[in-house]
Design an enzyme around this catalytic site. Structure first.
Site, mmCIF file in Angstrom:
data_model
loop_
_atom_site.group_PDB
_atom_site.id
_atom_site.type_symbol
_atom_site.label_atom_id
_atom_site.label_comp_id
_atom_site.label_asym_id
_atom_site.label_seq_id
_atom_site.Cartn_x
_atom_site.Cartn_y
_atom_site.Cartn_z
ATOM 1 N N ASP A 102 36.365 -34.386 43.396
ATOM 2 C CA ASP A 102 37.622 -34.592 42.676
ATOM 3 C C ASP A 102 37.759 -33.589 41.536
ATOM 4 O OD1 ASP A 102 40.054 -35.771 42.085
ATOM 5 O OD2 ASP A 102 39.180 -37.390 40.908
ATOM 6 N N LEU A 103 37.546 -32.316 41.833
ATOM 7 C CA LEU A 103 37.644 -31.290 40.800
ATOM 8 C C LEU A 103 39.107 -31.109 40.426
ATOM 9 C CD1 LEU A 103 35.948 -29.310 39.120
ATOM 10 C CD2 LEU A 103 36.377 -27.600 40.888
#
Length: 123
Positions: A53-54
């Site tokens: 979930d960058l």
């Protein structure tokens, strides 16, 4: 614990930091901040860590232009390099998404090369 996912969560505030979206709500980033972010992501990738979930909410900056990456649930080590570009593109999409949602958000695509240059420069 879920049907196919189990995790332990550690929640702690990182003192003196704000996430990238919060900073960009107020101002443009400095060159030093872009470098810090690019280097932090590169370090994570050099350790073969895939951040699932960058996005601009999971990158923190402090008052000394130091970057911290947070929210590593569902992340894992991955071999190879072919996934790294897609991981960076995910971050870029999140910046574009926030720019479309937040009036006065200080993000423009022209800033992206600064992060990529820092990411691509060997430490």
């Amino acid at each position: 614990t879920g049907l196919r996912y189990t995790a332990d969560m550690l929640v702690e505030w990182v003192p003196g930091t704000r996430n990238l979206a919060q900073v960009l709500d107020e101002r443009e980033l400095t060159d030093a901040e872009w470098v810090a972010l690019g280097c932090a992501i590169r370090c994570m990738h050099d350790h073969q860590v895939f951040h699932s979930d960058l996005n601009c909410h999971n990158l923190l900056l402090d008052g000394n232009a130091r970057a911290t990456i947070v929210d590593f649930d569902k992340c894992k080590r991955r071999p190879g390099d072919d996934w790294k570009t897609a991981n960076l593109e995910r971050l870029q999409r999140s910046l574009r998404k926030e720019a479309g949602r937040r009036p006065g958000f200080h993000w423009q695509d022209g800033a992206w090369p600064q992060l990529i240059q820092a990411y691509s420069t060997p430490v």
